[in-house]
Design a protein around this motif. Structure first.
Motif, mmCIF file in Angstrom:
data_model
loop_
_atom_site.group_PDB
_atom_site.id
_atom_site.type_symbol
_atom_site.label_atom_id
_atom_site.label_comp_id
_atom_site.label_asym_id
_atom_site.label_seq_id
_atom_site.Cartn_x
_atom_site.Cartn_y
_atom_site.Cartn_z
ATOM 1 N N GLU A 193 0.775 -1.166 0.043
ATOM 2 C CA GLU A 193 -0.009 -0.087 -0.014
ATOM 3 C C GLU A 193 0.762 1.419 -0.156
ATOM 4 O OE1 GLU A 193 -2.623 -0.382 3.421
ATOM 5 O OE2 GLU A 193 -3.234 -2.357 2.873
ATOM 6 N N THR A 194 2.199 1.168 0.616
ATOM 7 C CA THR A 194 2.671 2.537 0.827
ATOM 8 C C THR A 194 3.974 2.531 -0.441
ATOM 9 O OG1 THR A 194 4.370 1.496 2.243
ATOM 10 C CG2 THR A 194 2.324 2.345 3.045
ATOM 11 N N ASP A 195 4.576 1.647 -0.748
ATOM 12 C CA ASP A 195 5.628 1.706 -1.943
ATOM 13 C C ASP A 195 5.315 1.642 -3.357
ATOM 14 O OD1 ASP A 195 6.690 1.544 0.605
ATOM 15 O OD2 ASP A 195 8.230 -0.033 0.154
ATOM 16 N N ASP A 196 4.124 2.208 -3.540
ATOM 17 C CA ASP A 196 4.017 2.381 -4.937
ATOM 18 C C ASP A 196 4.186 0.846 -5.778
ATOM 19 O OD1 ASP A 196 2.932 3.521 -7.358
ATOM 20 O OD2 ASP A 196 5.131 4.045 -7.740
ATOM 21 N N LEU A 197 3.573 0.005 -5.244
ATOM 22 C CA LEU A 197 3.687 -1.613 -5.861
ATOM 23 C C LEU A 197 2.396 -1.789 -6.444
ATOM 24 C CD1 LEU A 197 5.802 -3.099 -3.096
ATOM 25 C CD2 LEU A 197 6.656 -2.346 -5.299
ATOM 26 N N ASP A 198 2.402 -2.598 -7.727
ATOM 27 C CA ASP A 198 1.264 -3.106 -7.907
ATOM 28 C C ASP A 198 0.917 -4.352 -7.657
ATOM 29 O OD1 ASP A 198 0.381 -1.436 -10.424
ATOM 30 O OD2 ASP A 198 2.536 -1.845 -10.913
ATOM 31 N N ALA A 199 1.925 -5.127 -6.979
ATOM 32 C CA ALA A 199 1.768 -6.504 -6.283
ATOM 33 C C ALA A 199 3.090 -6.817 -5.525
ATOM 34 C CB ALA A 199 1.539 -7.536 -7.401
ATOM 35 N N ILE A 200 2.799 -7.815 -4.970
ATOM 36 C CA ILE A 200 3.980 -8.694 -4.074
ATOM 37 C C ILE A 200 3.865 -10.033 -4.041
ATOM 38 C CG2 ILE A 200 4.321 -6.566 -2.484
ATOM 39 C CD1 ILE A 200 2.880 -8.301 -0.110
ATOM 40 N N VAL A 201 4.925 -10.858 -4.047
ATOM 41 C CA VAL A 201 4.922 -12.171 -4.020
ATOM 42 C C VAL A 201 5.443 -12.617 -2.662
ATOM 43 C CG1 VAL A 201 5.622 -14.120 -4.945
ATOM 44 C CG2 VAL A 201 4.965 -12.457 -6.596
ATOM 45 N N VAL A 202 4.859 -13.546 -1.868
ATOM 46 C CA VAL A 202 5.298 -14.098 -0.409
ATOM 47 C C VAL A 202 5.160 -15.572 -0.482
ATOM 48 C CG1 VAL A 202 5.093 -11.784 0.576
ATOM 49 C CG2 VAL A 202 2.985 -13.361 0.545
ATOM 50 N N ALA A 203 5.384 -16.086 0.398
ATOM 51 C CA ALA A 203 5.215 -17.712 0.775
ATOM 52 C C ALA A 203 3.809 -17.671 1.175
ATOM 53 C CB ALA A 203 6.094 -18.071 1.599
ATOM 54 N N TYR A 204 3.020 -18.712 0.645
ATOM 55 C CA TYR A 204 1.515 -18.976 1.090
ATOM 56 C C TYR A 204 1.597 -19.553 2.292
ATOM 57 C CZ TYR A 204 -3.143 -20.807 0.633
ATOM 58 O OH TYR A 204 -4.393 -20.944 0.813
ATOM 59 N N ALA A 205 2.572 -20.259 2.522
ATOM 60 C CA ALA A 205 2.512 -20.811 3.999
ATOM 61 C C ALA A 205 2.599 -19.645 5.211
ATOM 62 C CB ALA A 205 3.661 -21.622 4.112
ATOM 63 N N GLY A 206 3.161 -18.604 4.859
ATOM 64 C CA GLY A 206 3.369 -17.613 6.090
ATOM 65 C C GLY A 206 1.994 -17.149 6.115
ATOM 66 N N LEU A 207 1.386 -16.652 4.906
ATOM 67 C CA LEU A 207 0.029 -15.969 4.897
ATOM 68 C C LEU A 207 -0.988 -17.082 5.714
ATOM 69 C CD1 LEU A 207 -0.310 -14.875 1.267
ATOM 70 C CD2 LEU A 207 0.242 -13.654 3.341
ATOM 71 N N ARG A 208 -1.001 -18.274 5.600
ATOM 72 C CA ARG A 208 -1.684 -19.054 6.345
ATOM 73 C C ARG A 208 -1.342 -19.199 7.891
ATOM 74 N NH1 ARG A 208 -4.543 -23.151 3.392
ATOM 75 N NH2 ARG A 208 -4.201 -24.986 5.111
ATOM 76 N N ARG A 209 -0.193 -19.203 8.006
ATOM 77 C CA ARG A 209 0.169 -19.465 9.526
ATOM 78 C C ARG A 209 -0.225 -17.958 10.255
ATOM 79 N NH1 ARG A 209 5.451 -22.413 7.761
ATOM 80 N NH2 ARG A 209 4.981 -24.441 8.301
#
Length: 318
Positions: free
Chosen positions: A161-177
């Motif tokens: 939201e703050t760094d003028d990005l269109d998207a980010i990619v992260v590990a799905y496992a972290g989001l679930r946890r």
């Protein structure tokens, strides 16, 4: 509490690390009634330096070394790591005591307009801290602009939201946890992006002469996860990969066989070596080693040499 019933658990202090550690403790308590577990928070080099890309920090064990030192000095009894952070060569005197059941190893895309990779705008700005992700994103769409994204998972989510990005990619496992409840634009399929070695898995590290602790932690070991991660880590060891090298790999077991797929990419995504190998689960490490050797012979050696030459002069010894 008698000393022999108390177990000191080392953990990084980030929200995700503590969630993972508390999950491990809850499982250990369930399977080892009568024992008490106490968390010792330890900050690592990778936690302290958040303004430089991981690929420029150099060295190994960016998120594990301080925990391993505490383990060797007897300040903690076990260390809980994300498996993808654990160097393929452990310190003498230490061992992996358990590899609990793996969470989903996919990478996840979170975009501002909930668009998937195909539908992101031309020259979309995507944040990621991983050369592996960068290389595979560029292989899929060379127009992407990849920007470095450091910090813990909560920080990276806010930077969308703050760094003028269109998207980010992260590990799905972290989001679930962490119980992330926001929209996930795409669970990125393996044919577009293979995960980091060990992604979604945890490693419980202990002293290799500590029979009491081994008996406790081995209760949460998951055989299928351990075999799969063993194959992936053997491949990485032969390739001598780390944060500086775009390598992805994923192994899974079926009946008594292990299937391993891996990729080595140039950083710009222009060229990649992708291959797979399978064999009996009893030879998981051999499967990983053999696949790595084949990939090196088929062009991987040249890619890795060029990448290491490129980054050698750019590593910050901070």
């Amino acid at each position: 509490m008698a000393k022999e019933k108390l177990v000191i658990v080392g953990s990084r202090g980030s929200k995700l690390a503590l969630i993972q550690t508390n999950w491990v403790i809850s499982e250990l308590k369930r399977l080892n009634p009568g024992f008490e577990f106490q968390i010792e928070k330890i900050s690592t080099k990778g936690d302290k330096i958040t303004d430089a890309p991981l690929s420029r920090l150099g060295g190994i064990g960016l998120f594990t070394k301080e925990l391993e030192t505490a383990l060797m000095k007897g300040k903690i009894d076990i260390a809980v790591h994300s498996a993808k952070d654990v160097p393929t060569e452990l310190h003498e005197g230490l061992m992996i005591g358990a590899t609990p059941k793996r969470e989903d190893p996919h990478d996840a895309l979170i975009s501002n307009n909930n668009a998937n990779l195909e539908k992101l705008p031309d020259n979309a700005r995507i944040g990621t801290s991983s050369l592996r992700r960068k290389a595979q994103l560029l292989a899929f769409r060379p127009d992407f602009k990849i920007l470095d994204l450091r910090g813990n998972l909560d920080t990276r989510l806010k930077k969308l939201e703050t760094d003028d990005l269109d998207a980010i990619v992260v590990a799905y496992a972290g989001l679930r946890r962490i119980g992330y409840a926001g929209p996930i634009s795409q669970i990125i399929p393996f044919d577009i992006m293979l995960p980091a070695v060990g992604q979604g898995s945890l490693c419980i590290e202990i002293r290799n002469n500590d029979a009491r602790i081994y008996q406790i932690v081995s209760s949460i070991d998951d055989t299928q996860t351990r075999i799969a991660v063993e194959a992936e880590r053997a491949l990485l060891a032969r390739l001598q990969g780390g944060c500086q090298v775009p390598i992805g790999a994923y192994a899974q077991t079926q009946s008594n066989e292990v299937f391993l797929e891996a990729i080595i990419c140039t950083v710009d995504g222009d060229h990649a070596i992708r291959d797979s190998h399978s064999g009996p689960t009893s030879q998981a490490a051999k499967i990983g080693d053999e696949l790595a050797l084949r990939m090196l012979e088929n062009g991987g050696k040249r890619i890795l040499h060029e990448i290491r030459q490129e980054f050698q002069g750019r590593i910050d010894h901070i």
